[in-house]
Write a protein that holds these residues in place. Structure first.
Motif, short mmCIF file in Angstrom:
data_model
loop_
_atom_site.label_atom_id
_atom_site.label_comp_id
_atom_site.label_asym_id
_atom_site.label_seq_id
_atom_site.Cartn_x
_atom_site.Cartn_y
_atom_site.Cartn_z
N GLN A 27 0.81 -1.21 0.00
CA GLN A 27 0.00 0.00 0.00
C GLN A 27 0.85 1.27 0.00
O GLN A 27 0.50 2.27 -0.61
CB GLN A 27 -0.93 -0.02 1.23
N PHE A 28 1.99 1.23 0.69
CA PHE A 28 2.79 2.45 0.83
C PHE A 28 4.13 2.37 0.09
O PHE A 28 5.07 3.08 0.43
CB PHE A 28 2.99 2.79 2.32
N ALA A 29 4.16 1.52 -0.93
CA ALA A 29 5.40 1.34 -1.70
C ALA A 29 5.90 2.67 -2.29
O ALA A 29 7.10 2.89 -2.39
CB ALA A 29 5.16 0.32 -2.81
N GLY A 30 4.98 3.55 -2.64
CA GLY A 30 5.38 4.81 -3.27
C GLY A 30 5.57 5.95 -2.28
O GLY A 30 5.67 7.10 -2.70
N GLU A 31 5.58 5.64 -1.01
CA GLU A 31 5.65 6.70 0.01
C GLU A 31 6.93 6.52 0.83
O GLU A 31 6.97 5.76 1.79
CB GLU A 31 4.39 6.60 0.89
N PRO A 32 8.00 7.24 0.44
CA PRO A 32 9.30 7.02 1.10
C PRO A 32 9.31 7.38 2.58
O PRO A 32 10.17 6.90 3.32
CB PRO A 32 10.26 7.91 0.31
N ALA A 33 8.36 8.18 3.04
CA ALA A 33 8.34 8.56 4.46
C ALA A 33 7.84 7.42 5.35
O ALA A 33 7.98 7.47 6.57
CB ALA A 33 7.46 9.80 4.65
N VAL A 34 7.24 6.40 4.72
CA VAL A 34 6.64 5.31 5.51
C VAL A 34 7.52 4.06 5.45
O VAL A 34 7.84 3.57 4.37
CB VAL A 34 5.22 4.97 4.99
N GLU A 35 7.87 3.56 6.62
CA GLU A 35 8.62 2.30 6.71
C GLU A 35 7.76 1.32 7.50
O GLU A 35 7.14 1.71 8.50
CB GLU A 35 9.94 2.55 7.44
N VAL A 36 7.68 0.08 7.05
CA VAL A 36 6.84 -0.91 7.72
C VAL A 36 7.72 -1.97 8.37
O VAL A 36 8.58 -2.55 7.71
CB VAL A 36 5.86 -1.57 6.72
N ARG A 37 7.51 -2.19 9.67
CA ARG A 37 8.29 -3.20 10.38
C ARG A 37 7.37 -3.97 11.30
O ARG A 37 6.33 -3.46 11.69
CB ARG A 37 9.38 -2.54 11.23
N SER A 38 7.76 -5.18 11.65
CA SER A 38 6.97 -5.90 12.65
C SER A 38 7.69 -5.78 13.98
O SER A 38 8.88 -5.49 14.03
CB SER A 38 6.81 -7.37 12.25
N PHE A 39 6.91 -5.95 15.06
CA PHE A 39 7.54 -5.95 16.38
C PHE A 39 6.75 -6.87 17.29
O PHE A 39 5.60 -7.20 17.03
CB PHE A 39 7.63 -4.52 16.95
N SER A 40 7.41 -7.28 18.36
CA SER A 40 6.71 -8.09 19.36
C SER A 40 7.05 -7.51 20.72
O SER A 40 8.02 -6.76 20.87
CB SER A 40 7.16 -9.55 19.28
N GLY A 41 6.24 -7.86 21.69
CA GLY A 41 6.52 -7.38 23.05
C GLY A 41 6.04 -5.96 23.26
O GLY A 41 5.16 -5.46 22.54
N LEU A 42 6.66 -5.31 24.21
CA LEU A 42 6.20 -3.98 24.60
C LEU A 42 6.49 -2.92 23.53
O LEU A 42 7.61 -2.85 23.01
CB LEU A 42 6.91 -3.55 25.90
N LEU A 43 5.48 -2.09 23.29
CA LEU A 43 5.66 -1.00 22.32
C LEU A 43 6.81 -0.08 22.74
O LEU A 43 7.58 0.38 21.91
CB LEU A 43 4.34 -0.22 22.21
N VAL A 44 6.93 0.18 24.05
CA VAL A 44 7.97 1.12 24.48
C VAL A 44 9.38 0.58 24.16
O VAL A 44 10.29 1.37 23.88
CB VAL A 44 7.85 1.49 25.99
N ASN A 45 9.53 -0.72 24.14
CA ASN A 45 10.84 -1.27 23.77
C ASN A 45 11.12 -1.05 22.28
O ASN A 45 12.25 -0.79 21.88
CB ASN A 45 10.94 -2.76 24.12
N PHE A 46 10.06 -1.17 21.49
CA PHE A 46 10.18 -0.91 20.04
C PHE A 46 10.54 0.56 19.82
O PHE A 46 11.40 0.89 19.00
CB PHE A 46 8.85 -1.28 19.38
N LEU A 47 9.91 1.45 20.58
CA LEU A 47 10.22 2.89 20.47
C LEU A 47 11.69 3.14 20.78
O LEU A 47 12.38 3.85 20.05
CB LEU A 47 9.38 3.70 21.47
N LYS A 48 12.15 2.55 21.88
CA LYS A 48 13.55 2.77 22.30
C LYS A 48 14.52 2.26 21.23
O LYS A 48 15.51 2.91 20.92
CB LYS A 48 13.82 2.07 23.63
N GLU A 49 14.17 1.09 20.69
CA GLU A 49 15.01 0.50 19.64
C GLU A 49 15.14 1.44 18.44
O GLU A 49 16.19 1.53 17.81
CB GLU A 49 14.30 -0.79 19.20
N LEU A 50 14.04 2.16 18.15
CA LEU A 50 14.03 3.05 16.99
C LEU A 50 14.50 4.46 17.34
O LEU A 50 14.59 5.31 16.47
CB LEU A 50 12.59 3.17 16.44
N ASP A 51 14.74 4.70 18.63
CA ASP A 51 15.07 6.03 19.11
C ASP A 51 13.92 7.01 18.83
O ASP A 51 14.12 8.14 18.38
CB ASP A 51 16.36 6.52 18.43
#
Ligand code: ADP
Length: 170
Positions: A61-85
């Motif tokens: 869906q967002f192949a043409g939108e360079p500002a959007v990156e799609v990733r999967s994550f598991s566990g706590l959202l806050v850990n995913f946030l920290k990982e991404l800074d």
């Protein structure tokens, strides 16, 4: 780690993505230069699509939108946030019925990670009644969801339920 890094994270199950999600993502990238869509890995066995399928549909869906990156994550959202800074969480707010759950989540996330800030965006009015659950129910019962989900998603939904109602004969 400040808001100034321009990165926001939009987490969800997206089982599957529908036009309400698409609308929120399009709004978010008007505000934030970079958006990571975080597809939550299946914790419940009753998800219709696998994590890989949900990521794939989102990427298509967002192949043409360079500002959007799609990733999967598991566990706590806050850990995913920290990982991404990242510190900014995007969530959609459809109606008052979303409020209590979203409010609790926002405060819990901030308790777990004081830098976390949740930003709520509202979709176009015509998408406020949309949910992944409802879309699946309508397709399962043979209804038409044209315009409510991306075309590629509608095709996958129909294929999935056709298979369910007509299992291969041996
Ligand atoms: P969850 O994260 O609770 O599993 P979803 O994956 O369905 O839920 O949704 C992810 C995010 O998108 C949530 O913030 C949800 O409120 C929002 N959302 C879901 N449907 C809509 C809609 N029709 N319009 C706007 N936002 C929506």
């Amino acid at each position: 780690m400040t808001l100034a890094n321009g990165l926001a994270v939009y987490p969800g199950s997206f089982d599957p993505i529908h036009m309400g999600h698409v609308d929120i993502i399009e709004r978010a990238v008007q505000i934030f230069p970079r958006l990571v869509v975080g597809v939550l890995e299946n914790i419940e066995k009753n998800a219709l699509f696998s994590t890989e399928e949900r990521v794939e549909m989102m990427r298509e869906q967002f192949a043409g939108e360079p500002a959007v990156e799609v990733r999967s994550f598991s566990g706590l959202l806050v850990n995913f946030l920290k990982e991404l800074d990242a510190t900014v969480i995007i969530r959609g707010m459809r109606a008052v019925s979303d409020f209590e759950y979203e409010f609790q989540m926002a405060l819990m996330n901030r308790r777990l990670y004081p830098h976390a800030e949740t930003v709520f965006l509202t979709p176009k009015e015509e998408y406020t009644y949309l949910s992944s659950r409802l879309v699946k129910e309508v397709v399962a019962l043979g209804g038409d969801v044209t315009g409510l989900v991306p075309e590629a998603v509608a095709a996958r939904l129909h294929a999935r339920y056709r298979k369910a109602t007509h299992p291969p004969t041996r």
